[in-house]
Write a protein that holds these residues in place. Sequence first.
Motif, PDB file in Angstrom:
ATOM      1  N   VAL A   1       5.714   8.154 -18.350  1.00 53.89           N
ATOM      2  CA  VAL A   1       5.937   8.599 -16.969  1.00 53.89           C
ATOM      3  C   VAL A   1       5.979   7.397 -16.030  1.00 53.89           C
ATOM      4  O   VAL A   1       6.858   7.290 -15.165  1.00 53.89           O
ATOM      5  CB  VAL A   1       4.847   9.596 -16.533  1.00 53.89           C
ATOM      6  N   ASP A   2       5.039   6.464 -16.195  1.00 57.17           N
ATOM      7  CA  ASP A   2       5.017   5.267 -15.346  1.00 57.17           C
ATOM      8  C   ASP A   2       6.298   4.459 -15.499  1.00 57.17           C
ATOM      9  O   ASP A   2       6.867   3.965 -14.516  1.00 57.17           O
ATOM     10  CB  ASP A   2       3.819   4.382 -15.705  1.00 57.17           C
ATOM     11  N   LEU A   3       6.756   4.313 -16.737  1.00 56.57           N
ATOM     12  CA  LEU A   3       7.956   3.520 -16.997  1.00 56.57           C
ATOM     13  C   LEU A   3       9.176   4.141 -16.324  1.00 56.57           C
ATOM     14  O   LEU A   3       9.971   3.442 -15.680  1.00 56.57           O
ATOM     15  CB  LEU A   3       8.188   3.413 -18.505  1.00 56.57           C
TER      16      LEU A   3
ATOM     17  N   SER B   1       4.744  -5.641 -13.655  1.00 63.35           N
ATOM     18  CA  SER B   1       3.484  -4.966 -13.315  1.00 63.35           C
ATOM     19  C   SER B   1       3.605  -4.160 -12.029  1.00 63.35           C
ATOM     20  O   SER B   1       3.938  -4.700 -10.971  1.00 63.35           O
ATOM     21  CB  SER B   1       2.355  -5.995 -13.172  1.00 63.35           C
ATOM     22  N   GLN B   2       3.316  -2.859 -12.134  1.00 54.99           N
ATOM     23  CA  GLN B   2       3.355  -1.989 -10.964  1.00 54.99           C
ATOM     24  C   GLN B   2       2.113  -2.198 -10.103  1.00 54.99           C
ATOM     25  O   GLN B   2       1.022  -2.472 -10.606  1.00 54.99           O
ATOM     26  CB  GLN B   2       3.451  -0.526 -11.413  1.00 54.99           C
ATOM     27  N   LEU B   3       2.291  -2.029  -8.799  1.00 57.55           N
ATOM     28  CA  LEU B   3       1.197  -2.277  -7.862  1.00 57.55           C
ATOM     29  C   LEU B   3      -0.009  -1.387  -8.147  1.00 57.55           C
ATOM     30  O   LEU B   3      -1.153  -1.809  -7.994  1.00 57.55           O
ATOM     31  CB  LEU B   3       1.679  -2.059  -6.426  1.00 57.55           C
ATOM     32  N   LYS B   4       0.225  -0.150  -8.576  1.00 56.36           N
ATOM     33  CA  LYS B   4      -0.909   0.753  -8.805  1.00 56.36           C
ATOM     34  C   LYS B   4      -1.777   0.269  -9.961  1.00 56.36           C
ATOM     35  O   LYS B   4      -2.994   0.457  -9.946  1.00 56.36           O
ATOM     36  CB  LYS B   4      -0.417   2.179  -9.067  1.00 56.36           C
ATOM     37  N   HIS B   5      -1.168  -0.359 -10.972  1.00 53.95           N
ATOM     38  CA  HIS B   5      -1.954  -0.866 -12.092  1.00 53.95           C
ATOM     39  C   HIS B   5      -2.670  -2.161 -11.714  1.00 53.95           C
ATOM     40  O   HIS B   5      -3.783  -2.415 -12.187  1.00 53.95           O
ATOM     41  CB  HIS B   5      -1.059  -1.092 -13.305  1.00 53.95           C
ATOM     42  N   ILE B   6      -2.034  -2.967 -10.879  1.00 52.71           N
ATOM     43  CA  ILE B   6      -2.703  -4.175 -10.395  1.00 52.71           C
ATOM     44  C   ILE B   6      -3.907  -3.781  -9.549  1.00 52.71           C
ATOM     45  O   ILE B   6      -4.989  -4.357  -9.669  1.00 52.71           O
ATOM     46  CB  ILE B   6      -1.727  -5.048  -9.581  1.00 52.71           C
ATOM     47  N   ARG B   7      -3.715  -2.759  -8.712  1.00 54.01           N
ATOM     48  CA  ARG B   7      -4.805  -2.299  -7.845  1.00 54.01           C
ATOM     49  C   ARG B   7      -6.017  -1.856  -8.657  1.00 54.01           C
ATOM     50  O   ARG B   7      -7.161  -2.090  -8.264  1.00 54.01           O
ATOM     51  CB  ARG B   7      -4.321  -1.129  -6.984  1.00 54.01           C
TER      52      ARG B   7
ATOM     53  N   TRP C   1       5.585   3.067  -3.053  1.00 49.27           N
ATOM     54  CA  TRP C   1       5.433   1.666  -3.429  1.00 49.27           C
ATOM     55  C   TRP C   1       4.420   1.476  -4.556  1.00 49.27           C
ATOM     56  O   TRP C   1       4.367   0.407  -5.167  1.00 49.27           O
ATOM     57  CB  TRP C   1       5.040   0.824  -2.210  1.00 49.27           C
ATOM     58  N   GLU C   2       3.616   2.467  -4.834  1.00 48.54           N
ATOM     59  CA  GLU C   2       2.685   2.364  -5.964  1.00 48.54           C
ATOM     60  C   GLU C   2       3.417   2.060  -7.263  1.00 48.54           C
ATOM     61  O   GLU C   2       2.902   1.370  -8.137  1.00 48.54           O
ATOM     62  CB  GLU C   2       1.907   3.674  -6.130  1.00 48.54           C
ATOM     63  N   GLU C   3       4.622   2.612  -7.391  1.00 45.71           N
ATOM     64  CA  GLU C   3       5.386   2.456  -8.627  1.00 45.71           C
ATOM     65  C   GLU C   3       6.180   1.151  -8.661  1.00 45.71           C
ATOM     66  O   GLU C   3       6.743   0.797  -9.689  1.00 45.71           O
ATOM     67  CB  GLU C   3       6.355   3.632  -8.797  1.00 45.71           C
TER      68      GLU C   3
ATOM     69  N   SER D   1      19.504  -2.116  -2.783  1.00 44.17           N
ATOM     70  CA  SER D   1      18.893  -2.358  -4.095  1.00 44.17           C
ATOM     71  C   SER D   1      17.442  -1.907  -4.129  1.00 44.17           C
ATOM     72  O   SER D   1      16.995  -1.269  -5.091  1.00 44.17           O
ATOM     73  CB  SER D   1      18.981  -3.846  -4.454  1.00 44.17           C
ATOM     74  N   MET D   2      16.685  -2.225  -3.081  1.00 46.46           N
ATOM     75  CA  MET D   2      15.279  -1.852  -3.041  1.00 46.46           C
ATOM     76  C   MET D   2      15.108  -0.338  -2.939  1.00 46.46           C
ATOM     77  O   MET D   2      14.218   0.248  -3.561  1.00 46.46           O
ATOM     78  CB  MET D   2      14.584  -2.531  -1.859  1.00 46.46           C
ATOM     79  N   LEU D   3      15.973   0.316  -2.178  1.00 45.88           N
ATOM     80  CA  LEU D   3      15.863   1.769  -2.012  1.00 45.88           C
ATOM     81  C   LEU D   3      16.181   2.508  -3.309  1.00 45.88           C
ATOM     82  O   LEU D   3      15.594   3.552  -3.595  1.00 45.88           O
ATOM     83  CB  LEU D   3      16.783   2.236  -0.879  1.00 45.88           C
ATOM     84  N   LEU D   4      17.092   1.981  -4.100  1.00 44.75           N
ATOM     85  CA  LEU D   4      17.351   2.588  -5.407  1.00 44.75           C
ATOM     86  C   LEU D   4      16.110   2.486  -6.288  1.00 44.75           C
ATOM     87  O   LEU D   4      15.776   3.424  -7.022  1.00 44.75           O
ATOM     88  CB  LEU D   4      18.547   1.913  -6.084  1.00 44.75           C
ATOM     89  N   GLN D   5      15.411   1.350  -6.213  1.00 45.68           N
ATOM     90  CA  GLN D   5      14.168   1.201  -6.964  1.00 45.68           C
ATOM     91  C   GLN D   5      13.088   2.150  -6.443  1.00 45.68           C
ATOM     92  O   GLN D   5      12.223   2.599  -7.205  1.00 45.68           O
ATOM     93  CB  GLN D   5      13.666  -0.245  -6.880  1.00 45.68           C
ATOM     94  N   LEU D   6      13.136   2.459  -5.160  1.00 46.97           N
ATOM     95  CA  LEU D   6      12.174   3.391  -4.566  1.00 46.97           C
ATOM     96  C   LEU D   6      12.523   4.850  -4.855  1.00 46.97           C
ATOM     97  O   LEU D   6      11.783   5.747  -4.468  1.00 46.97           O
ATOM     98  CB  LEU D   6      12.092   3.172  -3.052  1.00 46.97           C
TER      99      LEU D   6
END
Length: 530
Positions: A117-119, A345-351, A384-386, A485-490
């Motif tokens: 799911v995260d991926l 590394s996703q921000l939520k996992h770094i957090r 942005w967590e993802e 590009s960033m919005l597609l990632q979001l």
Amino acid sequence: MIAKGLKVPPLSRATSLEEEKQKQSSSEHNQDQQDEPQQQSHEIIGASLDEEQQESSPDASEQEQVQQETFTSTKGQEECTSSVEQKGTSTGVQQQSTPEPGSLQYITMKEMLADLVDLLTGNPPVILSLSNHLFSHGIIPHDVYNAVAHLNHTPNERATQLINSLLTIIQTHSNPNSVFSSLITALQKVGLKNMASKLMGKLKTKGGHIDPNLEQQQPTITGSQSSTPTTVIELSSKSEVATNIGSLHSRFSSLDSKLRGEIVKRVQNGEAELIAIARNAAAYLKIPVSSLKYGDVDELFDSLQPHYDFFSCGVLKHLTDTYLSNAQTELTQYIDSVDKFSELSQLKHIRSTIKEKLSSLPPAASPTTSNQTKPVVIKLNDRWEEMTLTNFKRVLQYYFGHVVTDIFTIVEIDKGSVIITLLLPTSVSQSLIDDINNKKNSMSRLGILEVAIDKNTIPIRREDDDNFNTSLQESVKAGDSFEVSMLLQLGADPNSKDERGKSAVEIANEGGHTQIKEILLTGGGELIIT
């Protein structure tokens, strides 16, 4: 009659039972005679199961599994459920028509569910491609396909729907391995080859069979009308992020100590002066040299601590390039490792690990505040967590340039949307405020909710505004390829329609934004030419 596939035990056992019963009283004997057929039936079944288990006892190298089998006694048609340990498929034991919830494929999928799911959530354009492939091969039903394609659902909701549905299908399918194999093939074709390999590896460790053909890498699906492959980020799992942070922390502590030692040697040999090193560092950081202490090397490095950490060590690289050419290779390799970590590394996992790691770092690596630094708190939409740390760094660079990107340090990443606290030199505070006020519309489109510099809070976007599809259409009209590009990632959908019924791809095509059109097509957009 005896239940099919069960052997009749030796006659001597039945005879001994009869002799024992004849020793009892007449009334008990009569009662036992009534119950004897049923008791013998159960006794025969029990004895037969013991023998069947002994004959079917597998070698240590062969796979074992536990299945529930139902046997019917000869008289009274009573069912006796027994847990049978068997090798493969025991002769004469009837298997259930549907797999057990504990099938190897199901267990493997369940253990990897969160990572899958995260991926997918971190690769929104890939979700629909994967769903299309699975639907076209008859793996997922139409209602699941529609739910995954729903424009108003977040990437996390769509990914969760798809993977949970696959888990249920594998659990109930008569041939779970065929579903599992189809998923592996689909992952390979959309570019998620590392995850496909992880799934196959985990199934193998459980004794499952993998078709050798699946282990061959497959070509990546390309975007509609685009020769450029869909951009895929092979994200690290939560456990991998935690492990990598620990490794970086350890390497950085060792490297920091080594660099201090090398500077000591240079100073002692008269090859460099501490005051010159301090001036050089201050000029790079745009801070007064008087804010630094440089009685000895350790004091100088300690006073530089607010300006570097194990995620961002621009000032150390600057000093190494200037004074320690023999240490450049090792530091460059470390920075490359940080960059790779940031990309995956996703921000939520770094957090989830950064607070613990930062609180336990040795003094040389733990950022601290001073009169020459200001906290900058950036509040982001929870999408942005993802996103990865690299995505965040790119946004900083896009809005504030290399000056900020090279010298910021991360203090913490909190929940409550996504809140990232940085430390920056006081000297850049006003220019930062000016940049934010001039770029609020653009920052709003990328889901930046507010920025607080020291005690000055600048509101940018409503916290409840999750409409990134509208943001994408506005960015296309503005001709901003970075925002697109960033919005597609979001998770913005390139095929969503504006008030005129035009998709982002059509808007780009009408406006002559060729590069943006290609980005959108690569991200899953479709352009129907009539």
